[in-house]
Design a protein around this motif. Sequence first.
Motif, mmCIF file in Angstrom:
data_model
loop_
_atom_site.group_PDB
_atom_site.id
_atom_site.type_symbol
_atom_site.label_atom_id
_atom_site.label_comp_id
_atom_site.label_asym_id
_atom_site.label_seq_id
_atom_site.Cartn_x
_atom_site.Cartn_y
_atom_site.Cartn_z
ATOM 1 N N ALA A 30 0.859 -1.183 0.000
ATOM 2 C CA ALA A 30 0.000 0.000 0.000
ATOM 3 C C ALA A 30 0.900 1.240 0.000
ATOM 4 O O ALA A 30 2.128 1.129 0.177
ATOM 5 C CB ALA A 30 -0.927 0.004 1.200
ATOM 6 N N TYR A 31 0.278 2.404 -0.159
ATOM 7 C CA TYR A 31 1.091 3.585 -0.441
ATOM 8 C C TYR A 31 0.441 4.824 0.157
ATOM 9 O O TYR A 31 -0.779 4.968 0.158
ATOM 10 C CB TYR A 31 1.209 3.750 -1.958
ATOM 11 C CG TYR A 31 1.726 5.080 -2.444
ATOM 12 C CD1 TYR A 31 3.077 5.359 -2.455
ATOM 13 C CD2 TYR A 31 0.855 6.056 -2.909
ATOM 14 C CE1 TYR A 31 3.556 6.581 -2.915
ATOM 15 C CE2 TYR A 31 1.313 7.276 -3.372
ATOM 16 C CZ TYR A 31 2.664 7.535 -3.373
ATOM 17 O OH TYR A 31 3.134 8.745 -3.820
ATOM 18 N N PHE A 32 1.265 5.695 0.703
ATOM 19 C CA PHE A 32 0.810 7.051 1.006
ATOM 20 C C PHE A 32 1.964 8.002 0.776
ATOM 21 O O PHE A 32 3.108 7.592 0.549
ATOM 22 C CB PHE A 32 0.245 7.179 2.427
ATOM 23 C CG PHE A 32 1.258 6.993 3.533
ATOM 24 C CD1 PHE A 32 2.005 8.062 4.022
ATOM 25 C CD2 PHE A 32 1.443 5.749 4.126
ATOM 26 C CE1 PHE A 32 2.917 7.893 5.049
ATOM 27 C CE2 PHE A 32 2.349 5.574 5.155
ATOM 28 C CZ PHE A 32 3.091 6.647 5.619
ATOM 29 N N GLU A 33 1.657 9.278 0.814
ATOM 30 C CA GLU A 33 2.660 10.283 0.493
ATOM 31 C C GLU A 33 2.572 11.408 1.506
ATOM 32 O O GLU A 33 1.481 11.841 1.885
ATOM 33 C CB GLU A 33 2.391 10.829 -0.913
ATOM 34 C CG GLU A 33 3.467 11.744 -1.455
ATOM 35 C CD GLU A 33 3.194 12.093 -2.905
ATOM 36 O OE1 GLU A 33 3.056 13.291 -3.214
ATOM 37 O OE2 GLU A 33 3.084 11.150 -3.735
ATOM 38 N N MET A 34 3.705 11.864 1.970
ATOM 39 C CA MET A 34 3.732 12.941 2.954
ATOM 40 C C MET A 34 3.397 14.276 2.291
ATOM 41 O O MET A 34 3.696 14.499 1.113
ATOM 42 C CB MET A 34 5.109 13.030 3.614
ATOM 43 C CG MET A 34 5.513 11.765 4.350
ATOM 44 S SD MET A 34 4.344 11.324 5.671
ATOM 45 C CE MET A 34 4.593 12.700 6.794
ATOM 46 N N GLY A 35 2.790 15.149 3.056
ATOM 47 C CA GLY A 35 2.462 16.486 2.575
ATOM 48 C C GLY A 35 3.601 17.458 2.826
ATOM 49 O O GLY A 35 4.774 17.081 2.905
ATOM 50 N N LEU A 36 3.244 18.736 2.965
ATOM 51 C CA LEU A 36 4.230 19.792 3.234
ATOM 52 C C LEU A 36 4.253 20.017 4.737
ATOM 53 O O LEU A 36 3.315 20.561 5.318
ATOM 54 C CB LEU A 36 3.855 21.070 2.479
ATOM 55 C CG LEU A 36 3.694 20.903 0.961
ATOM 56 C CD1 LEU A 36 3.366 22.247 0.313
ATOM 57 C CD2 LEU A 36 4.944 20.291 0.346
ATOM 58 N N LEU A 37 5.329 19.597 5.367
ATOM 59 C CA LEU A 37 5.389 19.539 6.830
ATOM 60 C C LEU A 37 5.927 20.812 7.467
ATOM 61 O O LEU A 37 5.752 21.027 8.661
ATOM 62 C CB LEU A 37 6.248 18.349 7.265
ATOM 63 C CG LEU A 37 5.831 16.983 6.705
ATOM 64 C CD1 LEU A 37 6.761 15.907 7.235
ATOM 65 C CD2 LEU A 37 4.387 16.674 7.048
ATOM 66 N N ARG A 38 6.613 21.649 6.679
ATOM 67 C CA ARG A 38 7.238 22.846 7.249
ATOM 68 C C ARG A 38 6.682 24.094 6.566
ATOM 69 O O ARG A 38 6.394 24.081 5.367
ATOM 70 C CB ARG A 38 8.750 22.809 7.054
ATOM 71 C CG ARG A 38 9.451 21.581 7.610
ATOM 72 C CD ARG A 38 10.911 21.597 7.177
ATOM 73 N NE ARG A 38 11.021 21.672 5.712
ATOM 74 C CZ ARG A 38 12.056 22.215 5.079
ATOM 75 N NH1 ARG A 38 13.045 22.744 5.764
ATOM 76 N NH2 ARG A 38 12.093 22.222 3.750
ATOM 77 N N PRO A 39 6.548 25.196 7.298
ATOM 78 C CA PRO A 39 6.119 26.446 6.651
ATOM 79 C C PRO A 39 7.020 26.836 5.485
ATOM 80 O O PRO A 39 6.549 27.410 4.494
ATOM 81 C CB PRO A 39 6.189 27.470 7.793
ATOM 82 C CG PRO A 39 6.011 26.658 9.040
ATOM 83 C CD PRO A 39 6.676 25.347 8.764
ATOM 84 N N ALA A 40 8.319 26.506 5.585
ATOM 85 C CA ALA A 40 9.254 26.869 4.517
ATOM 86 C C ALA A 40 8.989 26.117 3.216
ATOM 87 O O ALA A 40 9.488 26.500 2.157
ATOM 88 C CB ALA A 40 10.695 26.622 4.976
#
Length: 518
Positions: A30-40
Amino acid sequence: GRKLKSRQPVFWRVRTWDHRGAESEWSEPAYFEMGLLRPADWTAAWIGRPLESREDSQPCPYLRRPFIVKPGVVRARAYVTARGLFELYLNGQRVGRDCFTLGWTDYGRRIQYQAYDVTNLLQAGGLNAAGAILGDGWYAGYLVWDNKHFLYGDQLSLLCQIEIEYADGSRETVASGPEWKTLFGPILSSDIYNGETYDARREMPGWCTAGFDDSAWAPASVFPAPAKAALVGARSRPVRRQEELPVRAQTEPQFGVHVFDLGQNMVGWARIKVRGMAGQRVTVRFAEMLQADGTLYTENLRSAKCTDYYTCKGGGEETWEPRFTFHGFRYVELTGLIEKPAPADVTGVVLHSEIPSTGTFECSDALVNRLQSNIVWGQKGNFLDIPTDCPQRNERLGWTGDAQVFIRTACFNRDVAAFFTKWCTDLEDAQHQDGAFPHVAPDVIRDGGRGCAAWADAGVICPWTVYLCYGDRRMLERQYASMVRWVEWRRKNSRNLVCREACFGDWLTVDLPERPSG
């Protein structure tokens, strides 16, 4: 395991062991993907069209930007959110199937964003175009029974970041900013309580395609980013079209007043088909019951107008449905038509959060089965991003008492783990510094009371019930500190953990005949 990073793809699989220690095969990956974790990670700016008036709902801003995409695209993601509601388009196609994106949070503390895979929507080696439409939603629309609006802010704005990766290893970002253009379009107003007004004569065919002439559009304005609100990935399942209901019966209780019965109390909107002259205005009203003369009963809606307006462009049959409003209804009324409509001219579009069915109940008693059906429809109608008390009048709030008393049934009927994970975060956001929970979450009543027995107890009951039903300790881990603060507040403000102040009672009990004397 290792700490995950922004944008990181993660593959996983599982295996199990039985009570004898026998080992299963590995599952399919199965698969997932991380989002944008830092304001930068965000380079996009908040953009929109300046507000023209604070008096009422404003026309919905349309935004667009053409951009070049090089050959050799291997991966593209769009990270997008708004202060208000949004729909995103690429090259004339809607991105995703979600409605009311991105839900309702306390926008002063937390704004959700969504990530979409848009690889197949890009046209490599040529000119592309991105577009978006913004709506008032919960951010700027009318809320609560005293018809307040702009409780969070008055300026609708979009935050959009499209990241493109190429086969040669290079990356490119198309971000919202002053390069975008804006114009008001055919949606003249849009409000959750009052409905949507649409003028088809103002439509702009191809407005979100690369070849569209936007010379009459104005440059988008850039607005300051929220001072304190955190950008977080969407935690709940999206709201989507779930099913469609045909008309069961049609009447004309008064001349020119056409009433359509869908046979089921539902939440969503009506898709209509009309034939009229350019400029002809069709009024669409909604109700849960009829009066004795067959006309709509709308007194229970209080001040919510719950009315959509559609102005024809002329030239044949026209089909329309709103974008940024929803209604609770069984009956649909059309007025302003020249020709008598047919039953097929109205369709009920059912909307609710993605909460897949997990349990069913059926027995030999038809009345009990009908009761269960009503319970399921009540859940579907009141689970539109938050657990509401009602879906039709000028309220539709996340009442804590309603949520906690129904959550066990909700878990039986549907998979609501993600739904309540998001809402329990809303509840924690609304918790007062001293530990007391308010009556509703998100808290738009604000100084309207707190710490009410059975209502504020949702802060403990809901996380605990989710754990009991799904066995997932993460909910308790996340909410534990919040739960402790509430119990400590109750301990300090009660006698033997019994609330000393009367809060809510049965003010809706039916009138009973007087007891005979003697």
